[in-house]
Motif scaffolding. Structure first.
Motif, PDB file in Angstrom:
ATOM      1  N   VAL A  42       0.859  -1.187   0.000  1.00  0.00           N
ATOM      2  CA  VAL A  42       0.000   0.000   0.000  1.00  0.00           C
ATOM      3  C   VAL A  42       0.892   1.231   0.000  1.00  0.00           C
ATOM      4  O   VAL A  42       2.010   1.216   0.512  1.00  0.00           O
ATOM      5  CB  VAL A  42      -0.947   0.014   1.224  1.00  0.00           C
ATOM      6  N   ASN A  43       0.366   2.305  -0.561  1.00  0.00           N
ATOM      7  CA  ASN A  43       1.216   3.488  -0.773  1.00  0.00           C
ATOM      8  C   ASN A  43       1.598   4.201   0.507  1.00  0.00           C
ATOM      9  O   ASN A  43       2.465   5.072   0.502  1.00  0.00           O
ATOM     10  CB  ASN A  43       0.540   4.469  -1.748  1.00  0.00           C
ATOM     11  N   THR A  44       0.957   3.847   1.620  1.00  0.00           N
ATOM     12  CA  THR A  44       1.273   4.484   2.900  1.00  0.00           C
ATOM     13  C   THR A  44       2.124   3.597   3.796  1.00  0.00           C
ATOM     14  O   THR A  44       2.698   4.073   4.769  1.00  0.00           O
ATOM     15  CB  THR A  44      -0.018   4.821   3.647  1.00  0.00           C
ATOM     16  N   ASN A  45       2.173   2.292   3.499  1.00  0.00           N
ATOM     17  CA  ASN A  45       2.922   1.333   4.303  1.00  0.00           C
ATOM     18  C   ASN A  45       2.497   1.391   5.774  1.00  0.00           C
ATOM     19  O   ASN A  45       3.303   1.189   6.671  1.00  0.00           O
ATOM     20  CB  ASN A  45       4.440   1.586   4.191  1.00  0.00           C
ATOM     21  N   ASP A  46       1.205   1.666   6.020  1.00  0.00           N
ATOM     22  CA  ASP A  46       0.762   1.824   7.413  1.00  0.00           C
ATOM     23  C   ASP A  46      -0.406   0.901   7.740  1.00  0.00           C
ATOM     24  O   ASP A  46      -0.879   0.129   6.909  1.00  0.00           O
ATOM     25  CB  ASP A  46       0.382   3.286   7.690  1.00  0.00           C
ATOM     26  N   THR A  89       4.692  -3.969   4.002  1.00  0.00           N
ATOM     27  CA  THR A  89       3.478  -4.439   3.332  1.00  0.00           C
ATOM     28  C   THR A  89       3.764  -5.195   2.039  1.00  0.00           C
ATOM     29  O   THR A  89       2.835  -5.691   1.394  1.00  0.00           O
ATOM     30  CB  THR A  89       2.541  -3.252   3.016  1.00  0.00           C
ATOM     31  N   HIS A  90       5.028  -5.316   1.684  1.00  0.00           N
ATOM     32  CA  HIS A  90       5.393  -5.908   0.397  1.00  0.00           C
ATOM     33  C   HIS A  90       5.416  -7.428   0.406  1.00  0.00           C
ATOM     34  O   HIS A  90       5.496  -8.055  -0.656  1.00  0.00           O
ATOM     35  CB  HIS A  90       6.755  -5.381  -0.059  1.00  0.00           C
ATOM     36  N   CYS A  91       5.370  -8.042   1.593  1.00  0.00           N
ATOM     37  CA  CYS A  91       5.347  -9.498   1.660  1.00  0.00           C
ATOM     38  C   CYS A  91       4.823  -9.924   3.031  1.00  0.00           C
ATOM     39  O   CYS A  91       5.227  -9.362   4.056  1.00  0.00           O
ATOM     40  CB  CYS A  91       6.741 -10.081   1.427  1.00  0.00           C
ATOM     41  N   GLN A  92       3.928 -10.890   3.037  1.00  0.00           N
ATOM     42  CA  GLN A  92       3.411 -11.417   4.290  1.00  0.00           C
ATOM     43  C   GLN A  92       2.926 -12.840   4.055  1.00  0.00           C
ATOM     44  O   GLN A  92       2.829 -13.296   2.914  1.00  0.00           O
ATOM     45  CB  GLN A  92       2.265 -10.561   4.828  1.00  0.00           C
ATOM     46  N   SER A  93       2.640 -13.531   5.139  1.00  0.00           N
ATOM     47  CA  SER A  93       2.159 -14.902   5.054  1.00  0.00           C
ATOM     48  C   SER A  93       0.754 -14.993   5.620  1.00  0.00           C
ATOM     49  O   SER A  93       0.356 -14.190   6.464  1.00  0.00           O
ATOM     50  CB  SER A  93       3.083 -15.852   5.833  1.00  0.00           C
ATOM     51  N   THR A 128       9.721  -5.710   8.336  1.00  0.00           N
ATOM     52  CA  THR A 128      10.922  -5.571   7.507  1.00  0.00           C
ATOM     53  C   THR A 128      11.866  -6.748   7.718  1.00  0.00           C
ATOM     54  O   THR A 128      12.260  -7.043   8.849  1.00  0.00           O
ATOM     55  CB  THR A 128      11.676  -4.275   7.842  1.00  0.00           C
ATOM     56  N   PRO A 129      12.239  -7.432   6.639  1.00  0.00           N
ATOM     57  CA  PRO A 129      13.176  -8.552   6.783  1.00  0.00           C
ATOM     58  C   PRO A 129      14.518  -8.137   7.367  1.00  0.00           C
ATOM     59  O   PRO A 129      15.150  -8.905   8.096  1.00  0.00           O
ATOM     60  CB  PRO A 129      13.314  -9.066   5.348  1.00  0.00           C
TER      61      PRO A 129
END
Length: 479
Positions: free
Chosen positions: A121-125, A405-409, A385-386
């Motif tokens: 998402v563009n806000t990463n929140d 927000t770029h990767c999750q399980s 964050t990795p």
């Protein structure tokens, strides 16, 4: 519909949401597809394993659970990424989970671990992360322009649970969608995405409240009798209101008035129902069962969710309740938003509590022959964050992980899901999906597939048809 054109409906939405109920079924908001088409879709779905889930329990780990420290570990990554936790074997050869999830590892033969969800998402929140994962829709520009002031709006896309609830008939008992033990997040920062929104407030979940201090006590504020009012007195007052209402029929033609009246009737029915008090009475469970789940509010919420499945509630959401006693140690609200001291917080508090409670839920449902008809989903608004270190908590020395927000399980079990498998993968650092990249829309469509929710057509206020979720595809390989 634009925000500038809906001030009155938005006010009605926000007021009614405080006592909203799902599954009132006073008329479907969407246009039903032709019966023959519907039946053929359902038949095809069942042949491929879909449509088995009579109920869904969504366990949402509020704050953003670290995927790389739980079910998508990267032991070969550089030290500044992998952290101190080690992967451990599970009941399924080749399927490894974090060493601090030993009880869940024993239930791995019932788990599907999805490791390639990208919810950027563009806000990463949090606000946007909630919305994307709870509705399947990419957040609009208002999440960026309004930030934490972005409120739930009447023209938002509807919550997945509300969509499922709206497609089920009125069972005459509890509402079709129920949420516990709280409504995230603290006012005025209510998270968007958890309401029926444009689908209609009558399909909002019923909110059940619990507390960290009294984990065995659950209540619905709108269903608590005030003062010394008895059930008999309530019935008497109801009859009086019905008599008075005869003189008001000419004034009850507006949609808002009718919806509010439906809420009142549903509230009275629930107040007078013995089933309501029985379902909420988790203290009546045998001590051995409660001990297996754990003693905290999140554990008891999952136990209550199992009781709701037995009461045939179609969609139950458990939002992880933060413990403010640990908020300073984790640089968070006391949940999964581990900006600092990520590893100690996970090891000492979050993972043991989750491990015991969720593994107990899987085991309990399986022993009661309810797992195959109950879809379990564990999700969160984001991953972490990795690379270790968040500037807000001292960088690398703070041992935290920031929003990611770029990767999750996502975990799934039951409801026709084949256990003992993983689906998709992330790259070597856990930063982005690699194999079989997915989005929250795919997860939403998978929930719809499992529940047999194949009619996603609805009508707007002017009677114009639209699709509740055009994006995404069900992950049929899981079934």
């Amino acid at each position: 519909m634009t925000q500038s054109t809906i001030p009155s409906s938005r006010r009605a939405f926000l007021v009614a949401s405080a006592a909203g109920f799902a599954g009132l079924h006073f008329g479907m908001p969407g246009r039903l597809a032709a019966e023959e088409s519907t039946y053929s879709q359902q038949a095809a779905m069942k042949e491929q394993g879909g449509g088995k889930a009579k109920s869904v329990i969504l366990f949402f780990l509020c704050g953003g659970a670290s995927h790389v420290d739980t079910w998508d570990m990267k032991p070969q990554a550089p030290a500044e990424y992998r952290g101190p936790f080690q992967p451990a074997a599970s009941a399924v050869p080749g399927l490894q989970l974090c060493e601090h999830l030993p009880l869940l590892a024993k239930q791995a033969h019932r788990l599907a671990v999805i490791r390639s969800v990208c919810g950027t998402v563009n806000t990463n929140d949090h606000h946007a992360g909630y919305y994307y994962n709870l509705t399947g829709h990419v957040p609009d520009v208002t999440f960026k322009t309004e930030g934490n002031d972005r409120r739930p709006y009447a023209d938002d896309w509807p919550f997945i649970g509300s969509v499922v609830a709206s497609r089920r008939g009125d069972g005459g008992g509890l509402p079709n969608a129920m949420t516990l033990p709280h409504k995230p997040s603290k006012l005025p920062y209510t998270r968007p995405g958890q309401f029926a929104a444009r689908l209609g407030v009558e399909f909002d979940p019923l909110y059940v409240q619990g507390s960290v201090e009294e984990p065995l006590k659950f209540q619905v504020p709108s269903l608590v009798l005030g003062g010394d009012v008895t059930t008999a007195q309530l019935r008497s007052r109801q009859q009086l209101l019905q008599t008075l209402d005869v003189a008001r029929k000419d004034f009850e033609n507006s949609p808002i008035e009718r919806t509010w009246k439906q809420h009142q009737e549903r509230t009275l029915n629930l107040l007078l129902s013995t089933q309501t008090s029985k379902v909420f009475d988790v203290a009546s469970e045998p001590e051995s069962i409660r001990a297996r789940y754990g003693s905290g509010i999140n554990a008891m919420s999952l136990l209550l969710a199992r009781r709701m499945v037995e009461a045939e509630v179609p969609f139950i959401t458990v939002f992880w309740k933060e413990n403010e006693a640990i908020k300073d140690q984790c640089k968070s609200a006391g949940g999964w938003d581990t900006h600092g001291n990520n590893f100690d917080c996970l090891k000492k508090y979050l993972l043991p509590e989750f491990d015991q409670a969720f593994s107990a839920l899987i085991e309990d449902l399986a022993q009661r022959d309810l797992l195959d008809q109950t879809l379990l989903v564990v999700n969160s608004e984001m991953g972490r964050t990795p690379k270790i270190g968040d500037p807000r908590s001292g960088g690398t020395s703070g041992a935290g992980r920031d929003h990611w927000t770029h990767c999750q399980s996502v975990l799934m079990a039951g409801g026709g899901i084949q256990g003992g498998q993983t689906f998709g993968s992330s790259d070597r650092l856990g930063e982005h999906p690699a194999e079989h990249p997915l989005t929250p829309a795919d997860i939403a469509k998978t929930v719809y597939y499992a529940t047999g929710t194949n009619n996603l057509q609805a009508d707007d206020g002017q009677g114009r048809p639209y699709n509740l979720l055009e994006e995404g595809h069900a992950i049929q390989a899981l079934f």
